[in-house]
Structure formats: structure tokens, C-alpha cells
Design a protein around this motif. Structure first.
Motif, short mmCIF file in Angstrom:
data_model
loop_
_atom_site.label_atom_id
_atom_site.label_comp_id
_atom_site.label_asym_id
_atom_site.label_seq_id
_atom_site.Cartn_x
_atom_site.Cartn_y
_atom_site.Cartn_z
N ASN A 1 30.90 15.51 9.96
CA ASN A 1 30.83 15.50 8.50
C ASN A 1 30.54 14.10 7.97
O ASN A 1 29.74 13.92 7.06
CB ASN A 1 32.15 15.99 7.89
CG ASN A 1 32.29 17.51 7.98
OD1 ASN A 1 31.32 18.22 8.25
ND2 ASN A 1 33.50 18.01 7.76
N ALA B 1 27.26 13.05 5.90
CA ALA B 1 27.34 12.43 4.58
C ALA B 1 26.54 11.14 4.55
O ALA B 1 25.90 10.80 3.55
CB ALA B 1 28.81 12.17 4.22
N ASP C 1 33.90 7.01 6.17
CA ASP C 1 32.45 6.81 6.14
C ASP C 1 32.05 6.18 4.82
O ASP C 1 32.84 6.11 3.87
CB ASP C 1 31.72 8.15 6.35
CG ASP C 1 31.95 9.14 5.21
OD1 ASP C 1 31.50 8.84 4.08
OD2 ASP C 1 32.56 10.20 5.44
N GLY D 1 29.96 10.65 -0.27
CA GLY D 1 31.23 10.89 -0.95
C GLY D 1 31.23 12.21 -1.71
O GLY D 1 30.25 12.96 -1.68
N MET D 2 32.36 12.49 -2.35
CA MET D 2 32.46 13.74 -3.12
C MET D 2 33.12 13.45 -4.45
O MET D 2 34.05 12.64 -4.54
CB MET D 2 33.32 14.77 -2.37
CG MET D 2 32.62 15.41 -1.19
SD MET D 2 33.70 16.58 -0.33
CE MET D 2 34.65 15.51 0.71
N TYR E 1 33.56 22.47 -2.25
CA TYR E 1 33.32 22.51 -0.80
C TYR E 1 34.58 22.63 0.03
O TYR E 1 34.56 23.12 1.14
CB TYR E 1 32.55 21.28 -0.34
CG TYR E 1 31.18 21.16 -0.96
CD1 TYR E 1 30.29 22.24 -0.89
CD2 TYR E 1 30.78 20.00 -1.60
CE1 TYR E 1 29.03 22.14 -1.47
CE2 TYR E 1 29.53 19.89 -2.17
CZ TYR E 1 28.66 20.97 -2.11
OH TYR E 1 27.44 20.87 -2.68
N ILE E 2 35.69 22.10 -0.52
CA ILE E 2 36.91 22.10 0.29
C ILE E 2 37.87 23.20 -0.18
O ILE E 2 38.42 23.93 0.63
CB ILE E 2 37.61 20.71 0.24
CG1 ILE E 2 36.64 19.62 0.70
CG2 ILE E 2 38.90 20.72 1.05
CD1 ILE E 2 36.23 19.64 2.15
N GLY F 1 31.48 27.22 8.36
CA GLY F 1 31.69 25.81 8.03
C GLY F 1 33.13 25.49 7.75
O GLY F 1 33.46 24.84 6.76
N LEU F 2 34.04 25.95 8.60
CA LEU F 2 35.43 25.58 8.43
C LEU F 2 35.72 24.30 9.20
O LEU F 2 36.86 23.99 9.47
CB LEU F 2 36.36 26.69 8.93
CG LEU F 2 36.33 27.97 8.11
CD1 LEU F 2 37.27 28.99 8.70
CD2 LEU F 2 36.71 27.69 6.66
N GLY F 3 34.66 23.61 9.54
CA GLY F 3 34.79 22.40 10.35
C GLY F 3 35.91 21.49 9.88
O GLY F 3 36.79 21.11 10.65
N PHE F 4 35.91 21.19 8.59
CA PHE F 4 36.91 20.29 8.04
C PHE F 4 38.32 20.80 8.29
O PHE F 4 39.23 20.05 8.63
CB PHE F 4 36.66 20.10 6.54
CG PHE F 4 37.82 19.47 5.85
CD1 PHE F 4 38.07 18.11 6.00
CD2 PHE F 4 38.67 20.23 5.07
CE1 PHE F 4 39.16 17.53 5.37
CE2 PHE F 4 39.76 19.65 4.44
CZ PHE F 4 40.01 18.29 4.60
N THR G 1 33.97 8.39 2.04
CA THR G 1 35.14 9.26 2.20
C THR G 1 36.03 8.80 3.34
O THR G 1 35.53 8.43 4.40
CB THR G 1 34.66 10.71 2.50
OG1 THR G 1 33.76 11.11 1.48
CG2 THR G 1 35.83 11.68 2.56
P1 ADP Z 1 30.33 22.17 7.12
O1 ADP Z 1 30.29 20.74 7.48
O2 ADP Z 1 30.04 23.06 8.26
O3 ADP Z 1 29.54 22.50 5.89
P2 ADP Z 1 33.08 21.58 6.49
O4 ADP Z 1 34.25 22.42 6.20
O5 ADP Z 1 33.24 20.65 7.63
O6 ADP Z 1 31.84 22.52 6.74
O7 ADP Z 1 32.72 20.78 5.24
C1 ADP Z 1 32.48 21.44 4.00
C2 ADP Z 1 31.70 20.57 3.08
O8 ADP Z 1 32.51 19.50 2.63
C3 ADP Z 1 30.51 19.89 3.69
O9 ADP Z 1 29.40 20.73 3.72
C4 ADP Z 1 30.32 18.71 2.77
O10 ADP Z 1 29.61 19.10 1.62
C5 ADP Z 1 31.71 18.37 2.37
N1 ADP Z 1 32.23 17.26 3.17
C6 ADP Z 1 33.05 17.34 4.25
N2 ADP Z 1 33.30 16.11 4.74
C7 ADP Z 1 32.61 15.24 3.97
C8 ADP Z 1 32.44 13.81 3.97
N3 ADP Z 1 33.04 13.03 4.90
N4 ADP Z 1 31.66 13.26 3.04
C9 ADP Z 1 31.05 14.03 2.10
N5 ADP Z 1 31.15 15.38 2.06
C10 ADP Z 1 31.93 15.98 2.97
#
Ligand code: ADP
Length: 644
Positions: free
Chosen positions: A35, A39, A76, A80-81, A89-90, A117-120, A166
Motif C-alpha cells: 500500500n 501510494a 510513506d 496520503g488520504m 477506503y478504510i 482488497g482487505l490488505g490493510f 501516511t
Molecule cells: P487494496 O490495497 O487492495 O486496495 P487495502 O485494504 O490494502 O486494499 O487498502 C484500501 C485502500 O486504502 C487502498 O486502495 C488505498 O486507496 C488506501 N490506502 C491504504 N494504504 C494507503 C497508504 N499508505 N497511502 C494511501 N492510501 C492508502
């Protein structure tokens, strides 16, 4: 400050994450760093089109551990968000039909994570609390602080953050103290992030000075942001490929034999470099595996379901954004892109080998012995590969000359076709042991192949299936006259009774161990200058036994005793002297039948006064085949001295 509920309709997403991903929880780091890299890359793109203003400054991603606070932070300087974006997104992992999907894939959390995209959220696998501090690149955006303790509730508030980008702060769960250890984190970073396209820094570089490890001022950069596979083949020399090979496998000493640079845009995206290692034995296999990447993010080195099995003998990297990340193995196999990728790689590998063979046959031949196991394995397991590989799979003869099967058949066609039109290819797997047979074959102008590889027997069987009138026979499996029968076999003038008596007389003198070893005595009019008595071993039986050693379901053959033919050469003067001299005598023998002892009358054949000579002849035959050992050998030596 605002509070809310994370928008997964089913409120048990966290337990799912924790429980089902337990086995693979280390991937959280890969997800967070991916992520951060995304970004950063997005920011670069925005800047290149003029949407992000000014100098981008330092773009390194940094990973740090605070042991006192028990936190692990990924920072990073990417886009940013804003608060709205964090919310979108979150907070809203709400996707249509989420609940339905969750129910359907209850047991396959990996698929959920990959797909949606539950990576986070994988951060919650190892954390009791996760915080986000983010400052968007957008002008006038306020920084945002988000916090969540692993329940569907979160808090969100404005904050002050000096730098764009972020920080993701993980409060590591007490269950996972290893994620606060430098060594563990560095190991994971090296595993997953070695070739990411944005620099990843973890602490400071260290150096050994006067027996002590000292920290330098310089940051410790984990990754090579331009790995060879992402560059153009025209920019790379052979040395660069070799260098990259050692970067991939620091423990590997040997240089690879060849490499293939893969590059496809359509119908899927794939880049990579595959290396052909020297494979000396089965033991070498699977030490350095092919690594699979997705946009330079390491995914796995378990590529069994993505490439055909024999290709897993290769080394190198495959990078494809079209291979679904994080899905279960069985899912991968059924994925259409994966199937296409596998077919593509097979074709590419075969084409490259064909090209190398065409370009420099001698050079290719030189590397053949180190490479043949791979190619043979491919031919035996993949029909498509077999078809292409016949153009470069080589056979080596005893003079060290190499040829493809077609080339070789052309070479021996004139001399080695028998009276029934079968082409007979002679081979040995042990030139020393088969010396006399090889000499006899050469005297007839025949060529002999060296086939001593682990898969050679299987490949010969395969070639026989593909070519109707082709037979491979080991040079010791019969008399050379019988192996390649030219006209009707030579005949001797003896009657069947005469020969039968001779046979029986020899049989009586043979060593017996019926379970392990069987000798079958025959009379043949072989060449007058061949040995008077010699051993042959039937090609079919021997091959079945050899294959049984490697293959399940063939144990029937494996249990059969080794059987040999002891051939009495009736063209030889020494045997001719013995014919007709036998005496038959009725002897009584006690045998056990149904638990009772019985006496039966048998005919015993003997050659009066010739026992010693016959034993000597048998021993010479055994000796010539390397089968005379131990006590039998000592007896032979003593008898020879006495006879002299
Ligand atoms: P994915 O990366 O597969 O889309 P995530 O759950 O990991 O799913 O992240 C969801 C969204 O959150 C990302 O698509 C991105 O828009 C935002 N995001 C996550 N981490 C960051 C970051 N470090 N900087 C900016 N945006 C982020």
C-alpha cells in the motif's frame, strides 16, 4: 472526533481475519508495504501529469520498531488520504453482497482478502490496535488520525502531521512478540520486499569494524528497485543475468546454464527471467525455487500450480499482475490466466532451447549433460513440450558425439536395421561392465549410445512408443547377432538332443539362489571368435525391473529374481569339443511332497572328466559380466593356477 462502525455488513470480519489467516499472518507486512509503495507510485504518476505540485522530496518508505511502545510503523511519503478517503477506503469495506460473499467463503479467508482488497485489515492479524496518521498531497487537506482496536468500531479525528504521506502504526499483540524483533522484520522485508520499485529503509546500515558491528549513518535499504527482469533485454549482458541470479539465490555457487527473459503484454501481462540450473541429481532439485511476484511484490515460491511440474526445476522469477494474489491453491489452478501463463511459459522455454540448439549445436551439446534431466522430465510429463523438444533433446554415443534422435536414426539407418525392418539402437549404461559386448558391436560397425541418466530408460520407452519400428536394446542383452538379426540366424549341425544334454550338464553346475538370481542356459551359434560362454540379460525384463525401482505399481517386476541367459556358443571350438560327450544317469532324489518325503528318479547329465573345464567356462562368462565376486572369484583364481 467521530466514531463509527466499519462498514462490513457482517460484523465478524475481524475474527475471520484473525482465525483463518493465522497460518500466514506474516503477510500483513507485505500488504502494508505494498500500500505504501502504491501510494508513492500514484504520487509520482500525479506529479508527472502535473496534478501534484512541487518537488516530491524524499520518497523512501520506512519501517521502524519502537520496543517501548510495542509498535511497528510503516511510513510513506505517498499521496496520503483525506478524512473522506479514509472513510471511503478504510471504513467502508462495504461491497455489494458482502455478507453473502463472506458466508460463501467462510473457510477461504485468503480468497476474501485477495478479492476485495482487505490488505490493510490484515494488520489486525497481529495487532491489538492499528492507527493511521495521514496527510493528503491535496492542497488544504487536513491531516487525519484514525484508530481501531480490532472491533468493528473506530475513531477518526483531525490531527497535525508535518509531512505528506501516511504512517500506519501497529500496536503489536502480545501473542506476536517476534514482530518487534529487528531480525524477524528484516527477514520478512528481505523475503517480500527485495525487489519493490520504491526504496524501503529499515534502520541504519551496519558494518563489521574491529570485530564489532557498528551502525553507519546511511540508511539500510532492503531492496533493489530495478531488478533485472524489469529492464529491457537489450540493456542487459550475460553478466547482468548471472549477477541477478546470485542476487536471487545468494547461497548458490554454480552459474546457470542458460536464461530466458520473459515478456508478454497480451493476452496477459507477464515478465520474468527463468534460469536453467545444472541439475546433477534428484537431490539438487527444489532448492532454489522459482519466485512469483506481482508488480515486484513477492507472492510465493510455491509455483506448482502455476507452471507445469517439470518447469519447477527451473530457477528465476515470474512477475504477473494477472495472477490472483492470496487465493487458495485450488483456486489458482482453475484460473484461466494461470492456465494460459503455464502454456505460454512451456512454449517459450521450448522455443528458447530450440533456438539455442540451432544457434550453436556444440555449445548446446556441452551443456547437455547438466541440462538433460530437466528436458527429459519435461518430455515425459508434457506432451506439448515433448513435440518441441524432439528438435533439441540429445543422445550421446560412446565417442562423446551428440545428436537428436532423428539425426541419430539417420546416422545408423544404413547399418542397424534388422531383417524385419526394425531400427535397433544399441546402448550401454556402464561401458566398463559391457566392454566385451561393446567391442563386438563396434567390430560389426555398430554405434553404441551412453544412456546412464536417471530418466534415460523412461525416455527410450517413450521414443519407442512414438516410433513404430524403433527398438533400444542394451548391448549386453543378447549376442550381437541376435540383437540385430541380419539374415536368418546361423545354424549349427548339432541335434536338439545333443544340445539339450550339454545344456543340462552346464545347468547342474550353475550357482543357484532361486529367489534372487536365475540363469537360463541356451545354445546359440554365435560368432566363432566370441566367448565360448557368455551372459546376456533380456532387455524387456531388465528394463521393467529398472522402471519398477522408480515407479509405483510396478512392484511385481521389482520382486522378480534377476534373470540372465547363459549362452553356450556352439560356434566356438571349446564348446564343440564338449558336445555329445555327456552321459545321462538315473539318480534317486528325495523330495518333500505334501509334507511327506518321497523318492523320485531323475536324469542327471554329466560331462565325464570335464567338470573343472566347464566351471572355468562358466566363471569366465560371469567374470566378463562383472558378476564373479568374493569366494567364487577366489575359487576361479585358484582353479586357473592349478590348470596352468
Ligand atoms: P487494496 O490495497 O487492495 O486496495 P487495502 O485494504 O490494502 O486494499 O487498502 C484500501 C485502500 O486504502 C487502498 O486502495 C488505498 O486507496 C488506501 N490506502 C491504504 N494504504 C494507503 C497508504 N499508505 N497511502 C494511501 N492510501 C492508502
Amino acid at each position: 472526533m467521530s466514531k463509527g462502525n466499519i462498514g462490513v455488513t457482517s460484523d465478524n470480519i475481524f475474527p475471520v481475519i484473525k482465525k483463518f489467516l493465522y497460518s500466514d499472518h506474516e503477510i500483513f507486512l507485505r500488504e502494508l508495504i505494498s500500500n505504501a509503495v502504491d501510494a508513492t507510485q500514484k504520487l509520482k504518476t500525479l506529479s508527472s501529469v502535473g496534478e501534484a505540485k512541487g518537488d516530491l522530496g524524499d520518497l523512501r518508505v520506512r519501517v521502524s520498531i519502537d520496543k517501548d511502545k510495542k509498535t511497528l510503523t510503516v511510513s510513506d511519503h505517498g499521496i496520503g488520504m483525506t478524512a473522506e478517503e479514509v472513510d471511503k477506503y478504510i471504513n467502508q469495506i462495504a461491497f455489494s453482497g458482502a455478507e453473502e460473499f463472506l458466508n460463501q467463503y467462510k473457510d477461504k479467508a485468503e480468497a476474501i482478502i485477495g478479492h476485495f482488497g482487505l490488505g490493510f485489515y490484515s494488520a489486525f492479524m497481529v495487532s491489538k490496535k492499528v492507527e493511521i496518521f495521514s496527510q493528503s498531497y491535496k492542497e488544504d487537506a487536513k491531516a487525519v488520525h484514525w484508530s481501531c482496536e480490532g472491533t468493528p468500531e473506530y475513531t477518526m479525528e483531525d490531527t497535525i502531521k508535518a509531512e505528506r504521506g501516511t504512517d500506519i502504526v501497529l500496536h503489536i499483540d502480545d501473542e506476536f512478540p517476534q514482530y518487534l524483533e529487528n531480525a524477524t522484520i528484516e527477514g520478512l522485508l528481505r523475503k517480500y520486499c527485495k525487489f519493490l520499485p520504491v526504496e524501503i529503509a529499515f534502520g541504519k546500515k551496519k558494518e563489521w569494524k574491529d570485530g564489532k558491528e557498528v551502525e553507519l549513518d546511511e540508511e539500510n535499504i532492503i531492496n533493489d528497485i530495478n531488478p533485472a527482469w524489469t529492464r529491457k533485454p537489450s540493456e542487459l549482458k550475460d553478466e547482468d543475468y548471472d549477477k541477478f541470479y546470485h542476487e536471487l539465490y545468494p547461497m548458490q555457487m554454480d552459474e546457470p546454464l542458460f536464461h530466458i527473459h520473459l515478456n508478454v503484454d497480451y493476452p496477459f501481462h507477464l515478465t520474468g527471467i527463468l534460469y536453467f540450473p545444472k541439475i546433477k541429481s534428484n537431490l539438487d532439485v527444489h532448492r532454489n525455487k522459482i519466485q512469483l511476484y506481482c508488480n515486484q511484490v513477492y507472492v510465493t515460491d510455491e509455483v506448482e500450480n502455476i507452471v507445469p511440474e517439470y518447469l519447477t526445476l527451473l530457477h528465476g522469477v515470474i512477475d504477473s499482475p494477472d495472477i490472483p494474489l492470496n487465493v487458495s491453491r485450488s483456486y489458482l489452478q482453475s484460473d484461466n490466466n494461470v492456465k494460459k501463463i503455464s502454456g505460454y511459459i512451456t512454449k517459450k522455454v521450448a522455443d528458447k532451447l530450440a533456438e539455442l540448439y540451432k544457434a550453436d549445436k556444440d555449445e548446446f551439446a556441452k551443456k547437455w549433460d547438466d541440462n538433460k534431466m530437466f528436458i527429459q522430465f519435461g518430455m515425459l510429463t508434457d506432451e506439448k513440450f515433448y513435440e518441441k523438444a524432439t528438435g533439441f533433446a540429445l543422445y550421446k554415443n560412446l565417442d562423446g558425439q551428440y545428436a537428436t534422435l532423428d539425426e541419430y536414426m539417420d546416422k545408423v539407418r544404413e547399418n542397424q536395421v534388422d531383417k524385419d525392418g526394425n531400427m535397433i539402437i544399441l546402448y550401454t549404461n556402464d561401458p566398463d561392465a559391457h566392454y566385451t559386448f561393446i567391442e563386438r558391436a563396434k567390430a560389426k560397425g555398430y554405434d553404441v549410445l551412453l544412456q546412464d541418466g536417471e530418466l534415460d530408460v523412461h525416455c527410450m520407452s517413450q521414443a519407442e512408443q512414438k516410433h513404430e519400428k524403433l527398438r533400444f536394446v542394451r548391448v549386453d542383452s543378447d549376442t550381437i547377432e541376435n540383437l540385430i538379426k541380419k539374415e536368418d540366424a546361423a545354424k549349427d549341425e548339432y541335434t536338439d538332443e545333443q544340445k539339450e544334454g550339454l545344456r543340462k550338464a552346464f545347468e547342474a553346475l550353475l550357482p543357484t539362489d532361486a529367489d534372487k538370481l536365475k540363469y537360463n542356459v541356451t545354445c546359440e551359434a554365435a560368432a566363432a571368435d566370441a566367448l565360448p560362454v557368455f551372459l546376456t540379460q533380456n532387455e524387456f525384463m531388465r528394463r521393467m525391473k529398472e522402471m519398477a525401482a522408480h515407479q509405483q505399481g510396478m512392484s511385481f517386476y521389482g520382486q522378480m529374481p534377476d534373470s540372465y541367459n547363459l549362452v553356450l556358443n556352439t560356434s566356438h571350438p571349446l564348446i564343440q569339443e564338449l558336445v555329445g560327450k555327456e552321459t545321462a544317469e538315473e539318480v534317486q532324489e528325495e523330495v518333500e511332497k505334501d509334507g511327506k518325503k518321497e523318492t523320485v528318479v531323475k536324469t542327471a547329465y554329466k560331462l565325464e572328466g570335464e567338470d573343472e573345464r566347464m566351471k572355468q567356462l562358466i566363471d569366465i562368462a560371469l567374470l566378463a559380466s562383472g558378476q564373479l565376486k568374493g569366494e567364487a572369484l577366489a575359487k576361479f583364481v585358484n582353479r586357473s593356477v592349478e590348470m596352468l
